[in-house]
Structures are given as structure tokens and as C-alpha cells.
Write a protein that holds these residues in place. Structure first.
Motif, PDB file in Angstrom:
ATOM      1  N   VAL A  95       0.841  -1.386  -0.049  1.00  0.00           N
ATOM      2  CA  VAL A  95       0.005  -0.065  -0.152  1.00  0.00           C
ATOM      3  C   VAL A  95       0.806   1.278  -0.158  1.00  0.00           C
ATOM      4  N   GLU A  96       0.215   2.163  -0.580  1.00  0.00           N
ATOM      5  CA  GLU A  96       1.129   3.489  -0.674  1.00  0.00           C
ATOM      6  C   GLU A  96       0.136   4.467  -0.492  1.00  0.00           C
ATOM      7  N   GLU A  97       0.774   5.606   0.511  1.00  0.00           N
ATOM      8  CA  GLU A  97      -0.190   6.776   0.885  1.00  0.00           C
ATOM      9  C   GLU A  97      -0.584   7.292  -0.233  1.00  0.00           C
ATOM     10  N   TYR A  99      -1.766   6.731  -3.064  1.00  0.00           N
ATOM     11  CA  TYR A  99      -3.214   6.324  -3.570  1.00  0.00           C
ATOM     12  C   TYR A  99      -4.093   6.134  -2.524  1.00  0.00           C
ATOM     13  N   ASP A 100      -3.545   5.986  -1.146  1.00  0.00           N
ATOM     14  CA  ASP A 100      -4.911   5.909  -0.059  1.00  0.00           C
ATOM     15  C   ASP A 100      -5.408   7.042   0.034  1.00  0.00           C
ATOM     16  N   THR A 103      -8.226   7.398  -2.643  1.00  0.00           N
ATOM     17  CA  THR A 103      -9.379   6.424  -2.089  1.00  0.00           C
ATOM     18  C   THR A 103     -10.153   7.187  -1.016  1.00  0.00           C
ATOM     19  N   ARG A 104      -9.443   7.482  -0.006  1.00  0.00           N
ATOM     20  CA  ARG A 104     -10.203   8.499   1.154  1.00  0.00           C
ATOM     21  C   ARG A 104     -10.931   9.282   0.513  1.00  0.00           C
ATOM     22  N   LYS A 128      -4.925  -2.145  -5.202  1.00  0.00           N
ATOM     23  CA  LYS A 128      -3.673  -1.306  -4.726  1.00  0.00           C
ATOM     24  C   LYS A 128      -3.934  -0.355  -3.558  1.00  0.00           C
ATOM     25  N   SER A 129      -5.313   0.058  -3.528  1.00  0.00           N
ATOM     26  CA  SER A 129      -5.498   1.005  -2.244  1.00  0.00           C
ATOM     27  C   SER A 129      -6.988   0.742  -2.023  1.00  0.00           C
ATOM     28  N   SER A 130      -7.588   1.074  -0.719  1.00  0.00           N
ATOM     29  CA  SER A 130      -8.817   0.953  -0.320  1.00  0.00           C
ATOM     30  C   SER A 130      -8.975   1.790   0.742  1.00  0.00           C
ATOM     31  N   GLU A 135      -7.780  -2.730   7.721  1.00  0.00           N
ATOM     32  CA  GLU A 135      -6.521  -2.929   7.012  1.00  0.00           C
ATOM     33  C   GLU A 135      -6.557  -4.484   6.465  1.00  0.00           C
ATOM     34  N   ARG A 141      -6.159  -8.585  -0.344  1.00  0.00           N
ATOM     35  CA  ARG A 141      -6.049  -7.514  -1.035  1.00  0.00           C
ATOM     36  C   ARG A 141      -6.252  -7.829  -2.516  1.00  0.00           C
TER      37      ARG A 141
END
Length: 235
Positions: A95-97, A99-100, A103-104, A128-130, A135, A141
Motif C-alpha cells: 500500500v502507498e499513502e 493512493y490511499d 481512495t479516502r 492497490k488501495s482501499s 487493514e 487485497r
């Protein structure tokens, strides 16, 4: 009718037969799908173990299989598309911030409980992100391709808008709809400069939603940011 359910009198069995007929199924299939849906829902709520093993067996048994779903295998397995996907290096990546955050923002802007950056491979989809799913473990994933709604947005290269998939003539029998995972869905394909769609930025809800043109525009703008990040060429 081939099934007479215990504790069902003639009237209830007659109603069961009529409900199955309205769904375009025989009673055995109707009952099997209903039971499978309840099993998945109960196991998902349980802390004993993941529902993934159950879903895998249900897929192998074709419990949720339905010929009304369009066959998009040619588009999904297009060699150019798969090369573009694999060239990103994002499959099975951490996961990478960056992309997070996207999604957020998508979940918050559309007031949706769940958002994903989903990458569609030949036989699976990888998240890749959710947002809104907690978690996820490595196994959580990804899902088998038959669980993917995103594949249809990817195959067609245009936004997929479902306000109540339970009433949609195409998607009402999709496994993710039958087991209650999603009811409303909005997905925007992530497309490179050569028109290869590798995945989506999507939001979804367990209840019906009315997606406005504003919702589509906001998600499209965020999807463009995600695509710019994914396909950014090194300088």
C-alpha cells in the motif's frame, strides 16, 4: 418443482416456486443461491475465519454462475492491456499513502462507505488501495476475477454506474451483488496514453444510491489524478 422445503406447507412451496420463476431460475438453483448468500454473510460477520475459502468453493461449484453476465474475456485478456498493467509494477505491491489519499478523498467526496483502486489482471483483481475496509491482509487485497465488477468498466473503457444492481437486468446475478457485498457502484477506468484500461477508481455501497453527474465528475477527476500517478513517465 423439484424441491419441497421442510416446514414449508403447500402455499409456501408455491410461493417459493413463483419467486424462483420470477428470478428466471429453477427452485433448486434459487434455494442454493439463497443459502450460499446467507452463508457468506454469516461467515463475513464471524471472526472465526475468512469467507474467502467459502467463496472459492462456491465459485468452483458455479453456485453464482450466470450466463446473463457479459463475456468480457477478450478485452480483459488483450495482450496490450495486460502488458500495460504489468508494466506499472503495481500488482502485489505494498500500500502507498499517495493512493490511499485518493481512495479516502473519493469515499469522503461521494459519501460512500468504500472506495478502491482496483487493478484487473487476467484472472484476478488486486486492490492497490482501499478505504472503508480496514487493514486488509495480503490475501484480502485480491479476489478472483468472477468477483470483480470493475472488470466491466475496464473492458468497456467507460464509467460503470449502478444505482441498484439488484434491479439491473445484467448485474443482478453477479456474485458480489447476490451475496450483498455491493448494491450501488460507480467505477471510473484508469486508462493510459494508449487507451489501455488497467483498473478502476471506484466507490460502492451496500444500499442503493443515486449517482449524480457531479458524483461522476468528482470521481473522474480523482481517477485522472490516480492515472497520472500510475502512468507518470520518469524524467
Amino acid at each position: 418443482m423439484t424441491t419441497q422445503l421442510p416446514r414449508y406447507d403447500d402455499w409456501l412451496n408455491g410461493e417459493l416456486e413463483e419467486c424462483a420463476r420470477d428470478a428466471g431460475e429453477d427452485v433448486d438453483t434459487y434455494v442454493a443461491r439463497a443459502v450460499a448468500t446467507r452463508m457468506v454473510a454469516d461467515l463475513t460477520r464471524s471472526e472465526r475465519r475468512s469467507a474467502e475459502e467459502l467463496m472459492s468453493h462456491l465459485a468452483e461449484a458455479a453456485v453464482f454462475a450466470d450466463s446473463s453476465l457479459p463475456n468480457v474475456s477478450a478485452a480483459i485478456n488483450d495482450p496490450d492491456r495486460l502488458r500495460a498493467l504489468h508494466a506499472t509494477g503495481l500488482l502485489d505491491s505494498p500500500v502507498e499513502e499517495v493512493y490511499d489519499r485518493i481512495t479516502r478523498a473519493a469515499a469522503q467526496a461521494l459519501d460512500a462507505p468504500h472506495a478502491l483502486v482496483s487493478l484487473v489482471d487476467a484472472d484476478r483483481q488486486f486492490f492497490k488501495s482501499s478505504a472503508g475496509l480496514g487493514e486488509l491482509t495480503k490475501e484480502e487485497r485480491q479476489t478472483p476475477l468472477n468477483r470483480s465488477v470493475c472488470q466491466y468498466a475496464v473492458a468497456n473503457g467507460v464509467p460503470l454506474i449502478l444505482e441498484d444492481a439488484r434491479a439491473d437486468p445484467v448485474f443482478k446475478n453477479h456474485p458480489a451483488v447476490l451475496d450483498g457485498t455491493l448494491v450501488a457502484y460507480l467505477g471510473i477506468p484508469l486508462i493510459d496514453g494508449d487507451s489501455n484500461a488497467i483498473g478502476t477508481l471506484c466507490v460502492y455501497d451496500e444500499k442503493p444510491r443515486l449517482w449524480s453527474t457531479g458524483h461522476v465528475q468528482i470521481l473522474s477527476d480523482l481517477a485522472e489524478l490516480a492515472a497520472e500517478r500510475i502512468f507518470k513517465q520518469p524524467t
